[in-house]
Enzyme design. Structure first.
Site, short mmCIF file in Angstrom:
data_model
loop_
_atom_site.label_atom_id
_atom_site.label_comp_id
_atom_site.label_asym_id
_atom_site.label_seq_id
_atom_site.Cartn_x
_atom_site.Cartn_y
_atom_site.Cartn_z
CD GLU A 147 -3.16 -1.02 2.07
OE1 GLU A 147 -3.02 -0.28 3.05
OE2 GLU A 147 -4.15 -1.75 1.90
C1 BMA Z 1 -4.81 -3.48 5.01
C2 BMA Z 1 -3.47 -3.96 5.48
C3 BMA Z 1 -3.07 -3.49 6.82
C4 BMA Z 1 -4.23 -3.24 7.72
C5 BMA Z 1 -5.53 -3.70 7.17
C6 BMA Z 1 -6.71 -3.37 8.00
O1 BMA Z 1 -4.83 -2.67 3.97
O2 BMA Z 1 -2.51 -3.80 4.49
O3 BMA Z 1 -2.24 -2.39 6.74
O4 BMA Z 1 -3.99 -3.79 8.92
O5 BMA Z 1 -5.69 -3.14 5.93
O6 BMA Z 1 -6.89 -1.98 8.13
#
Ligand code: BMA
Length: 857
Positions: free
Chosen positions: A456
């Site tokens: 991300e």
């Molecule tokens: C996602 C993951 C984490 C996170 C999760 C829940 O995008 O990549 O960074 O814990 O969401 O928010």
């Protein structure tokens, strides 16, 4: 008095176990006799290696359990201190007389100075790297002392931040909880990002010798590494190249052989030069037994031993285990955009799986058995892929071994997540070496399907466009260029280069999610190409039905939170904490919207119970529903969509989170749902306006013929309507088998009082789903009466359950006793009897007496 390690003694004893098969080489672990203390103060206390300072303090009774209630908050001082570890060991002549002696730290967390007998061997600054120290001439016959001094990772991190001069974004770094104010120092240190906190994790920033310490001593020749390249693998022939790295003390002629299953496959004369030799030996396996992912075939593995011999006999050898397969990511232009899917041995495979985080915030606590538990839990839920997510760690060898064994393909992130990272030369060099160490360590595993740069970061930074997570606003244009240049160098130059140079041309994907592999395709609109993290449900508060509307070529993240099992809550909270708004429960919930979001969704679909334990149960039911709706949507959309990886399979401490099995590996409802919805053949009915569209999805490689039936029942079990027809379910795709009008199914009965049992039969029952016409909160559910019997058959225990009226999402449990039910959270249709296996030490009479159940009514 320190414990003394008799190195030669251990070396001999462990000979067979550690696979050291030539008398020339001695390999032993130096994990005993360690002591620790806060640097330069206090008494030395016994320490465990591999371990962490937190777990050592805990074992010595110096701190309370960090996971209990709010203890975490009292422990933030630990990462501000320096710590030191020492051990003594004795080296006998047989080792002392070897020409080559090396001590390898396979994991040091993180900033460490390493001393042998008071002489500094070196300094380390990356917990993911392997640190090798040549100790020839420094190791003594007799007593030796190893001493490792760890500097505070957070204070060092702060120094690094100040030296770099830019405060980089790291949204999940819980610096305030860590008494660091706004100093989000995690990104300046190559250390597991989640140690600094996450939206499911505590902030416990460890130090320690977290992986084994190894002493190796040898004469003459050592096989340092073997990589089995697989340039071409078909069912007729596997063309392989053993790429061998051999160290030799002198120039000499040797014979190199590849041995498998006791047979010499090939033997060649080679001339070794003094020092490091890189030797490639091509060979062929005809009619190979291919490695397949879970569900597609067997997980065949091969052992290959590289032997180096001379007239004196075997000089050195090394064994690797691998599987023969061709596995790639296919991205091809098609009528919709560009595909994104994996192809194994020429077969397009729908990826069914989960994201994994580390199994503990204290990594050395994750035993081999725990790795097997997590990977087998994935396989038992019909998964074939796990994504090792970039905010955790490159996992232990054991994890990849179990993925090979259980047929779980691995999407491997590099360890960068939700942040931007520095770009100074020392940092970049450190990252390159980290990537080389880890790629080299795990590249022989057939499970490795993809290397991915980060989690991300691209989405959040959003290069070349406004938006993202707003990070760019904190920087001037010039600073933005500096931050992005560092990003580009790591994820578009260093990491892909390492993957290219050190693997078989494995696929590399710069960031998850991305719409395409260029930096400006950061994945926000990844609906017609690339992978997608679909967080419309949960973060976006869109209804669960939106899983169906959101088109995705490969959904590499989606999820929904629930609380851990009640038995897990009992381990970290007291009855007085049993309120989701209590400080303790809130502290074990790290999502910024957490409990409120669960509650809001619950109100949409279910009635919200008042009682705490019932509420916990309903969070599982709700997460199960969300999981079902997501997976069915993804699979219905096959082959447009070719992957569904739920966020997340596990936890690193006991917490409310998106996990489907909690910290103590209790299966939540969602894990049972996954097992059901990831089956080879499923029926996935769905209301489309006034019609019930009955989809079937098959992963089989041949068509399936069957019978589809729909039974409409009232909640007392009376048959209202029955219809059926023959069904042809085409191979490896999704199809609509039938569309039926709602009124014709209900024939006048109330939609609040019926259940539609949709069954697909092909020989045996392939799948069955219960469909309701309204949300559960609007159902007129009657009070059920259950009958439960418990019995033992051939040493296995079962319960047999039935009910006089429909009961929804019935959960079985035995208070105070960890018990696994082969089915749980099931709907019980009146007139039917359900036989469920119970894994417990209790006798059938005890099960009958102590079993409890919860259901929606
Ligand atoms: C996602 C993951 C984490 C996170 C999760 C829940 O995008 O990549 O960074 O814990 O969401 O928010």
């Amino acid at each position: 008095m320190n414990k003394i390690v008799w190195v030669l003694f251990f070396g001999c004893i462990t000979w067979g176990i550690i696979g050291c098969s030539t008398e020339k080489e001695i390999r032993t672990e130096l994990n005993s006799g360690w002591q620790f203390r806060q640097r330069d103060s206090g008494t030395w206390l016994p320490a465990t290696v591999p371990g962490t300072v937190h777990t050592d303090l805990l074992a010595n009774g110096k701190i309370e359990d960090p996971f209990y209630r709010m203890n975490e908050l009292q422990l933030q001082w630990i990462d501000k201190k320096d710590w030191e570890y020492r051990t003594e060991f004795t080296v006998l002549e047989e080792i002392g007389e070897k020409v080559n002696q090396r001590i390898t730290f396979t994991g040091l967390d993180t900033y460490a100075d390493v001393y042998l007998n008071g002489e500094k061997l070196g300094s380390t600054d990356n917990m993911f790297r392997t640190w090798r120290f040549d100790v020839a001439g420094k190791l003594k016959v007799g007593r030796n002392e190893l001493h490792v001094v760890f500097a505070s990772p957070t204070l060092k991190g702060r120094e690094e931040m100040e030296r770099y001069g830019l405060r980089l974004p790291a949204d999940n770094d819980q610096s305030v909880r860590g008494e660091m104010g706004d100093d989000r120092v995690s990104v300046y240190t190559r250390k597991a990002p989640y140690h600094y906190g996450w939206d499911w994790g505590p902030r416990l920033v460890t130090s320690g010798i977290w992986r084994p310490v190894v002493l190796e001593a040898w004469n003459d020749v050592k096989v340092e590494d073997v990589f089995v390249h697989q340039p071409s693998v078909t069912k007729e022939e596997a063309q392989l190249i053993a790429e061998v790295c051999v160290n030799s003390d002198k120039q000499q002629n040797v014979t190199m052989a590849i041995v498998s299953a006791g047979k010499v496959l090939l033997q060649e004369q080679k001339e070794l030069k003094k020092g490091e030799n890189k030797i490639s030996i091509p060979y062929v396996i005809r009619n190979p037994r291919l490695w397949w992912s879970n569900g597609l075939g067997k997980q065949n593995l091969y052992d290959f031993t590289i032997q180096v011999t001379s007239e004196e006999g075997v000089l050195a050898e090394k064994k690797v285990t691998t599987g023969l397969r061709s596995l790639k990511l296919v991205r091809q232009k098609d009528q919709w955009g560009e595909s994104f899917g994996f192809e194994l041995n020429g077969i397009p495979v729908f990826a069914k799986g989960a994201n994994a985080i580390p199994n503990d915030v204290f990594l050395p606590r994750v035993t081999r058995d725990l790795y097997e538990k997590v990977v087998s839990d994935a396989a038992n839920a019909n998964m074939n892929m796990i994504r090792v997510w970039g905010g955790g760690t490159y996992e232990d060898d054991a994890f990849y071994e179990f993925c090979d064994k259980y047929g779980i393909m691995v999407w491997q992130d590099f360890m960068f997540a939700c942040a931007m990272y520095p770009g100074n030369q020392a940092f970049l060099d450190n990252v390159r070496q980290e990537a080389i160490d880890n790629v080299t360590r795990i590249r022989n595993h057939p499970c490795i399907a993809l290397w991915c740069g980060n989690n991300e970061n691209a989405l959040a930074w959003r290069h070349g466009a406004p938006g993202g997570w707003g990070w760019k606003n904190a920087f001037t244009k010039e600073e933005q260029d500096t931050v992005f240049k560092a990003y580009y160098t790591v994820f578009h130059e260093i990491l892909p280069d390492v993957v290219k140079d050190y693997t078989d041309g494995d696929d590399y994907w710069p960031s998850s999610p991305m719409a395409g592999s260029e930096p400006d395709q950061h994945g926000l609109d990844g609906t017609t190409s690339g992978d997608q993290h679909y967080w419309g449900v949960w973060h976006g508060f869109r209804p669960l039905e939106s899983f169906d509307e959101a088109t995705t070529r490969f959904c590499s993240e989606y999820g929904f939170q629930s609380f851990p099992a009640m038995s897990t809550i009992e381990k970290y909270a007291l009855p007085e904490d049993y309120d989701i708004e209590s400080e303790v429960m809130k502290s074990h919930q790290r999502s910024y919207i957490g409990n409120g979001r669960i509650l809001d969704y619950m109100k949409m679909y279910y009635r919200v119970p008042e009682n705490f334990e019932q509420f916990i149960y309903m969070t599982h039911v709700l997460q199960g529903l969300s999981t079902k709706m997501a997976i069915e949507a993804h699979r219905r959309n096959m082959p447009y969509c070719m992957g569904s990886l739920i966020w997340q399979i596990n936890d690193c401490w006991p917490v409310a989170s998106w996990s489907t099995t909690d910290y103590y590996h209790e299966w939540k409802a969602a894990h049972y749902v996954m097992r059901d919805c990831f089956k080879e053949v499923i029926v996935a009915p769905k209301w489309e306006g006034d019609s019930l569209a009955v989809y079937a999805v098959s992963d089989r490689l041949e068509d399936t013929r069957g019978m589809l039936s729909i039974k409409v029942l009232d909640f007392y079990g009376n048959l209202i309507f029955l219809t059926q027809r023959g069904a042809n379910i085409p191979a490896n795709t999704s199809t609509v088998l039938w569309k039926l009008n709602r009124d014709s199914l209900l024939v006048g009965s109330s939609e609040k009082e019926v259940v539609l049992v949709v069954r697909l039969q092909g020989g045996q029952v392939l799948d069955e789903k219960n469909v309701y016409c309204v949300y559960h909160k609007d159902l007129d559910l009657p009070v059920p009466h259950f009958s439960i019997q418990a019995m033992e058959e051939n040493g296995e225990k079962f319960i047999q359950v039935s009910s006089n009226k429909l009961a929804c999402n019935v959960m079985f449990y035995i208070p105070g006793v960890s018990t696994f039910f082969s089915d749980n959270y099931i709907d019980i249709i009146p007139g039917r009897s359900y036989k469920i296996k119970v894994e417990t030490d209790l006798s059938p009479a005890q099960i009958r007496e102590r079993i409890r159940l919860r259901c929606m009514y």
